[in-house]
Design a protein around this motif. Structure first.
Motif, PDB file in Angstrom:
ATOM      1  N   HIS A 125       0.821  -1.135   0.106  1.00 57.58           N
ATOM      2  CA  HIS A 125      -0.043   0.015   0.011  1.00 57.58           C
ATOM      3  C   HIS A 125       0.907   1.340  -0.013  1.00 57.58           C
ATOM      4  N   ALA A 126       2.197   1.076   0.554  1.00 59.00           N
ATOM      5  CA  ALA A 126       3.052   2.225   0.458  1.00 59.00           C
ATOM      6  C   ALA A 126       4.098   2.249  -0.494  1.00 59.00           C
ATOM      7  N   ALA A 127       3.819   1.813  -1.674  1.00 58.05           N
ATOM      8  CA  ALA A 127       4.769   1.479  -2.807  1.00 58.05           C
ATOM      9  C   ALA A 127       5.224   3.047  -3.241  1.00 58.05           C
ATOM     10  N   GLU A 128       4.554   3.982  -3.173  1.00 58.54           N
ATOM     11  CA  GLU A 128       5.034   5.064  -3.957  1.00 58.54           C
ATOM     12  C   GLU A 128       5.295   6.208  -2.955  1.00 58.54           C
ATOM     13  N   ARG A 129       5.494   5.694  -1.978  1.00 57.72           N
ATOM     14  CA  ARG A 129       5.816   6.814  -0.596  1.00 57.72           C
ATOM     15  C   ARG A 129       7.307   6.637  -0.447  1.00 57.72           C
ATOM     16  N   ARG A 130       7.810   7.712  -0.151  1.00 57.14           N
ATOM     17  CA  ARG A 130       9.239   7.726   0.235  1.00 57.14           C
ATOM     18  C   ARG A 130       9.440   7.477   1.802  1.00 57.14           C
ATOM     19  N   PRO A 131      10.855   7.115   2.067  1.00 51.74           N
ATOM     20  CA  PRO A 131      11.115   6.492   3.448  1.00 51.74           C
ATOM     21  C   PRO A 131      10.388   7.379   4.641  1.00 51.74           C
ATOM     22  N   GLN A 132      10.862   8.829   4.278  1.00 51.28           N
ATOM     23  CA  GLN A 132      10.025   9.934   5.412  1.00 51.28           C
ATOM     24  C   GLN A 132       8.738   9.941   5.417  1.00 51.28           C
ATOM     25  N   ALA A 133       8.130   9.490   4.596  1.00 51.69           N
ATOM     26  CA  ALA A 133       6.713   9.138   4.680  1.00 51.69           C
ATOM     27  C   ALA A 133       6.081   7.790   5.412  1.00 51.69           C
ATOM     28  N   LEU A 134       7.084   7.070   5.604  1.00 44.88           N
ATOM     29  CA  LEU A 134       6.873   5.741   6.284  1.00 44.88           C
ATOM     30  C   LEU A 134       6.949   5.479   7.785  1.00 44.88           C
ATOM     31  N   SER A 135       6.527   4.646   8.351  1.00 42.31           N
ATOM     32  CA  SER A 135       6.663   4.536   9.688  1.00 42.31           C
ATOM     33  C   SER A 135       7.815   3.805   9.903  1.00 42.31           C
ATOM     34  N   GLY A 136       8.289   3.573  11.395  1.00 40.53           N
ATOM     35  CA  GLY A 136       9.416   2.808  11.430  1.00 40.53           C
ATOM     36  C   GLY A 136       9.381   1.275  10.872  1.00 40.53           C
ATOM     37  N   GLY A 137       7.946   0.954  11.160  1.00 42.61           N
ATOM     38  CA  GLY A 137       7.942  -0.635  10.906  1.00 42.61           C
ATOM     39  C   GLY A 137       7.679  -0.813   9.308  1.00 42.61           C
ATOM     40  N   GLU A 138       7.109   0.041   8.746  1.00 40.73           N
ATOM     41  CA  GLU A 138       7.217   0.015   7.297  1.00 40.73           C
ATOM     42  C   GLU A 138       8.673   0.347   6.487  1.00 40.73           C
ATOM     43  N   GLN A 139       9.167   1.228   7.219  1.00 38.43           N
ATOM     44  CA  GLN A 139      10.505   1.185   6.627  1.00 38.43           C
ATOM     45  C   GLN A 139      11.168  -0.247   6.673  1.00 38.43           C
ATOM     46  N   GLN A 140      11.116  -0.940   7.832  1.00 46.00           N
ATOM     47  CA  GLN A 140      11.951  -2.023   8.120  1.00 46.00           C
ATOM     48  C   GLN A 140      11.298  -3.028   7.140  1.00 46.00           C
ATOM     49  N   ARG A 141       9.936  -3.160   6.767  1.00 48.59           N
ATOM     50  CA  ARG A 141       9.488  -4.054   5.831  1.00 48.59           C
ATOM     51  C   ARG A 141       9.827  -3.657   4.472  1.00 48.59           C
ATOM     52  N   VAL A 142      10.112  -2.385   4.145  1.00 53.34           N
ATOM     53  CA  VAL A 142      10.727  -2.145   2.846  1.00 53.34           C
ATOM     54  C   VAL A 142      12.145  -2.760   2.633  1.00 53.34           C
ATOM     55  N   ALA A 143      12.913  -2.557   3.722  1.00 50.90           N
ATOM     56  CA  ALA A 143      14.120  -2.993   3.834  1.00 50.90           C
ATOM     57  C   ALA A 143      14.083  -4.685   3.574  1.00 50.90           C
TER      58      ALA A 143
END
Length: 358
Positions: A125-143
């Motif tokens: 759901h956050a495919a088009e967001r940049r890291p600063q617009a993601l929560s810590g958990g979302e950033q870790q999932r992207v990583a």
């Protein structure tokens, strides 16, 4: 199956890493305090650090062999790496970060693969967001998605959840376990959290000062460390010196003389008079204000409270029972028992909670 034998001295320091282990399919947790060599071990496997000596191979594919010599560059090792601080590119969206590590015949196939990886870790759901617009958990999932998207043969995770809150951490731990089950590749997971190690680990390596001091099933290692270095690392708070006083084989027990008290332990084949070191976890000791005798605990030690310390949601007290013993209880229990320095108490300890350390 990963087979690793790594020797590495770091710069001009006195620290030297010397580890040898195997890790099969599943999650192998590398556990130890800061500076014990956990991250250096991962970096050597990934090709970011060159060992002075040793061999690293995954399923007969040799990454490094000082005797051959062989030293494959990082890009040829098929190793996924998830770092503690994620290292996402701030100017790229989530999907662009994942695309960075994906190799496919064409751009459409690469994008489909990236979306598949984001969906796998629940952050499509956050495919088009940049890291600063993601929560810590979302950033870790992207990583995680970026690391898995490169189709690695092994995944290395270096304290990947240290920057997220407890609720997110709990969910991500479950997701990491599920991700390993889906990918069916070895995961090496570095942590200093005993709870995380027990929760997700299929195997545990305990590191201390650059050496593996114990390995095995996580719960078994934490409940029964085999030696003093392992006990100190996994948090066995009471390490006591004594001698075998007698054996009562018919009852399945041995008696150990400490400084000014006796401890009953499971029967050992060590000879009478042998020096032993015992380990007892603070959480395995029960506190009473009365001398309870009808109990399965073989040890009932009389003593007094020396001092109490509130540590988050727990209270750690030190009791003088001829030897000083650390005990951990809840604040509610400390209040109900009206504990304070000088108050007489009794400690109940099962024989099975007293482990001989080699």
């Amino acid at each position: 199956m990963l087979e690793a034998a790594i020797k590495k001295r770091l710069g001009q320091s006195s620290f030297a890493l010397d580890v040898a282990f195997t890790a099969g399919e599943g999650i192998t947790v590398i556990f130890g305090p800061s500076g014990s060599g956990k991250t250096t071990t991962l970096r050597a496997i990934a090709g970011m650090v060159t060992p002075d000596e040793g061999k690293i191979a995954l399923d007969h594919r040799v990454y490094f062999d000082s005797a051959a010599p062989v030293d494959l560059p990082m890009q040829r090792r098929r190793v996924g790496f998830v770092f503690q601080d994620y290292l996402l590119f701030p100017h790229l969206t989530a999907i662009e970060n994942v695309l960075y590590g994906i190799h496919a015949p064409n751009e459409r196939a690469r994008r489909e693969r990236a979306l598949e990886m984001l969906k796998l870790v629940g952050v499509d759901h956050a495919a088009e967001r940049r890291p600063q617009a993601l929560s810590g958990g979302e950033q870790q999932r992207v990583a995680l998605a970026r690391a898995i998207g490169s189709d690695p043969a092994i995944l290395l995770l270096d304290e990947p959840l240290s920057a997220v809150d407890m609720a997110t951490r709990s969910r991500l731990l479950d997701e990491i376990v599920e991700l390993q089950r889906k990918t069916r590749i070895p995961f090496l997971y570095v942590t200093h959290s005993p709870a995380d190690a027990v929760r997700i680990g299929d195997a545990l390596l305990v590191l201390s000062e650059g050496n593996i001091v114990q390995q095995g099933k996580p719960l078994e290692v934490f409940n029964a460390p085999l030696n003093v270095p392992a006990a100190q690392v996994v948090g066995t708070e009471n390490i006591l010196m004594g001698r075998i006083a007698e054996h009562q084989a018919e009852q399945g027990i041995s008696v150990v003389n400490l400084e000014k008290c006796r401890i009953i332990i499971p029967c050992t084949d060590l000879p009478q008079g042998a020096r032993v070191t015992l380990g007892i976890r603070a959480d395995d000791i029960i506190v009473s204000r009365e001398p309870i005798t009808r109990t399965s605990a073989r040890n009932l030690l009389a003593g007094k409270v020396k001092h109490l310390l509130r540590d988050g949601e727990r209270v750690e007290l030190v009791a003088d029972c001829g030897v000083d013993l650390k005990v951990r209880i809840t604040p509610q229990a400390a209040q109900a028992l009206e504990l304070a320095p000088g108050v007489p108490i009794f400690l109940l300890i099962k024989a099975s909670s007293c482990h001989i350390l080699l």
